[in-house]
Design an enzyme around this catalytic site. Structure first.
Site: not given
Ligand code: BG6
Length: 535
Positions: A213-214, A276
């Site tokens: 989960d980045h 997230h």
């Molecule tokens: C991803 C989603 O996990 O997270 C995307 O699939 C979203 O739809 C993105 O745009 C948002 O990540 P960040 O790091 O730009 O907030």
């Protein structure tokens, strides 16, 4: 007795600070990283820049090789050239340093193959044997990164296991190790996530699995733990006695872009909430873990997710809203509505925005509403957690003062403009009291900004996460029970929505702060959504 050293400005990156709080410093093991889907979008845009950055920072082990696997027919040189070109275009990097590339480029290799064909895995095996040959047998570690669509996860993990490339491990100390990184989405529902967990846990040990989960790789998300548990002053207030409500916002200005096919199936709950937002909720609500190790942290997060009050159909109807963006203007340019985007059905009922009110049924949080919202094409790109404290029980400054009070609010800004601010009241200077027997108060804020304290030192999430896989540290990855606990929160809402499609989908104009019903939802509790730009 020696006096403690005075506080000072630290030059280290926050991640280093976190690691040095949690564990002794370690060096990543020698390994070969196999990227399945190496010519795809994720690999080009996120993984290769992260590897470049690790190489730049001297954090890659000396004995490191990367084997890319994909359908495109590259040879090693062609693959290196493609990666070099992509690094040049990457918005994750400022510039590509030739000296760094001279170290990284020769470590990249490629084989083309079809993921459904057992022969591809024999080819991968042959190439791995060749690349690993100079290393002693116990250093022939392998990291398999599944940078592929979920539809091929199962097929690939079965082949990795059956081919002997990644057998099940006896435990975290086994050498050489085999680790498997799985990208989100992990499942499409609770049932499919369970089935996928069942499969991967049959083939591998949990210690081999790294579910990404980045958001957990973002410095400011990790910093929530440090803020809460390395300071003594906030924790006594972090509960139902002092906190009126919590708002968690992940707002994006982007639309669905070229991902319409995926997004139509996913929608905002699967795309953002199941992962997230549930992670941000867990980190905000969790009890202090006993130690900073993967299981201790994840045990506490799972407890929060399990304490989310389950909602029946009537409560879901009252407490969760969904909407879709229509055309509008963002950043001075016109943008189309969701239904006009490529690969989107003209009558699509997929929500691009959701807001919900959740309660955590435990001693710390009983009765405190948590409001969560996320959407695409909103007014600003901002992710933050805002904790609003209760009003003082009694005010003796004159009866008008209460109207002027802005509640004490602690805001953890995840992105952009990363930082932490705390608002409180001060007396407005002047003689108003003498004149009107009324103290004039105004809200002000103490505002900490990461950039001012540490410079632009936040490493991209994928750099942190890749390094942690090489270190074998799963603290920032989701465990099987955690994934399922998060699905248990969103699954009933998805079921309810499927069973009750809206007669007319509510919409919000692109470039605004979302639909009217989301404002009504929070107003029912006497609160209002923050407008981050204006706070
Ligand atoms: C991803 C989603 O996990 O997270 C995307 O699939 C979203 O739809 C993105 O745009 C948002 O990540 P960040 O790091 O730009 O907030």
């Amino acid at each position: 007795m020696t006096a403690p050293p005075p506080p000072r400005r630290v030059a280290a990156r926050p991640s280093q600070v976190l690691r040095s709080i949690g564990a002794e410093r370690r060096i990543a093991d020698p390994c070969t990283m196999v990227v399945l889907g190496a010519s795809g979008d994720l690999s080009r845009r996120k993984l290769m820049p992260a590897l470049y950055q690790l190489c730049h920072d001297g954090l890659l082990p000396d004995a490191f090789e990367l084997l890319g696997v994909g359908r495109d027919a590259f040879d090693d040189d062609g693959f290196r050239q493609m990666v070099r070109d992509e690094l040049g275009k990457s918005d994750e990097l400022e510039a590509v340093d030739d000296a760094v590339w001279a170290r990284l480029g020769p470590k990249l290799h490629y084989v083309s193959g079809d993921f459904a064909d057992a022969q591809s895995y024999r080819t991968i095996g042959d190439r791995l044997t060749e690349l690993e040959q100079p290393r002693p047998a116990d250093q022939r570690n392998r990291l398999f990164y599944l940078a592929v669509p979920p539809s091929v996860f199962e097929e690939i993990v079965r082949h990795l296991s059956q081919s002997g490339l990644a057998p099940k491990s006896d435990g975290p100390d086994e050498r050489p190790w085999r680790r498997v990184v799985i990208e989100k989405p992990f499942g499409h529902s609770l049932a499919t996530a369970r089935a996928l967990n069942h499969l991967v846990l049959e083939l591998f040990d949990e210690c081999q699995l790294f579910r990404i989960d980045h958001y957990l790789g973002k410095e400011t998300v990790q910093s929530i733990l440090v803020f809460r548990f390395a300071n003594a002053i906030f924790e006594p207030l972090w509960n139902r006695q002092s906190i009126a409500h919590v708002q968690i916002t992940v707002a994006e200005t982007v639309g669905v872009e070229q991902r319409g096919g995926y997004y139509e199936e996913a929608g905002v709950l699967r795309d953002m909430f199941q992962n997230h937002l549930m992670q941000l909720l867990a980190l905000t609500g969790m009890e202090p873990p006993v130690t900073m190790n993967a299981d201790a942290v994840r045990d506490e997060k799972v407890k929060v997710l399990r304490s989310v009050r389950m909602m029946g159909p009537a409560e879901i109807d009252e407490s969760v809203v969904r909407a879709q963006y229509r055309a509008g203007r963002i950043g001075g340019r016109d943008v189309t509505g969701y239904r006009e985007e490529p690969m989107i059905a003209p009558n699509s009922a997929t929500p691009t925005y959701a807001a919900m009110r959740l309660f955590l049924d435990n001693w710390r949080w009983k009765g405190v509403p948590f409001f969560l919202r996320s959407g695409k094409r909103l007014a600003e790109r901002v992710s933050e957690i805002a904790v609003q404290f209760r009003d003082p029980p009694h005010l003796m400054f004159g009866h008008e003062t209460r109207k002027l009070l802005a509640p004490n609010t602690l805001v953890m800004r995840i992105q952009p403009d990363e930082g932490i601010s705390l608002s409180f009241q001060v007396k407005t200077p002047g003689a108003a009291y003498q004149l009107a027997r009324q103290v004039e108060v105004a809200p002000v804020a103490m505002d900490f900004k990461y950039r001012a304290a540490f410079g632009d030192a936040n490493p991209p999430a994928y750099e942190t996460l890749l390094l942690d896989v090489m270190l074998g540290d799963a603290t920032l990855f989701t465990r099987s029970d955690e994934v399922e606990a998060a699905w248990k929160v969103v699954d009933p809402i998805l079921d309810f929505w499927d069973a009750h499609p809206p007669a007319r989908m509510e919409t919000y104009e692109a470039g605004t702060w979302g639909p009217t019903s989301a404002h009504q939802l929070i107003a029912q509790n006497g609160f209002a959504w923050r407008v981050p730009d204006q706070e």
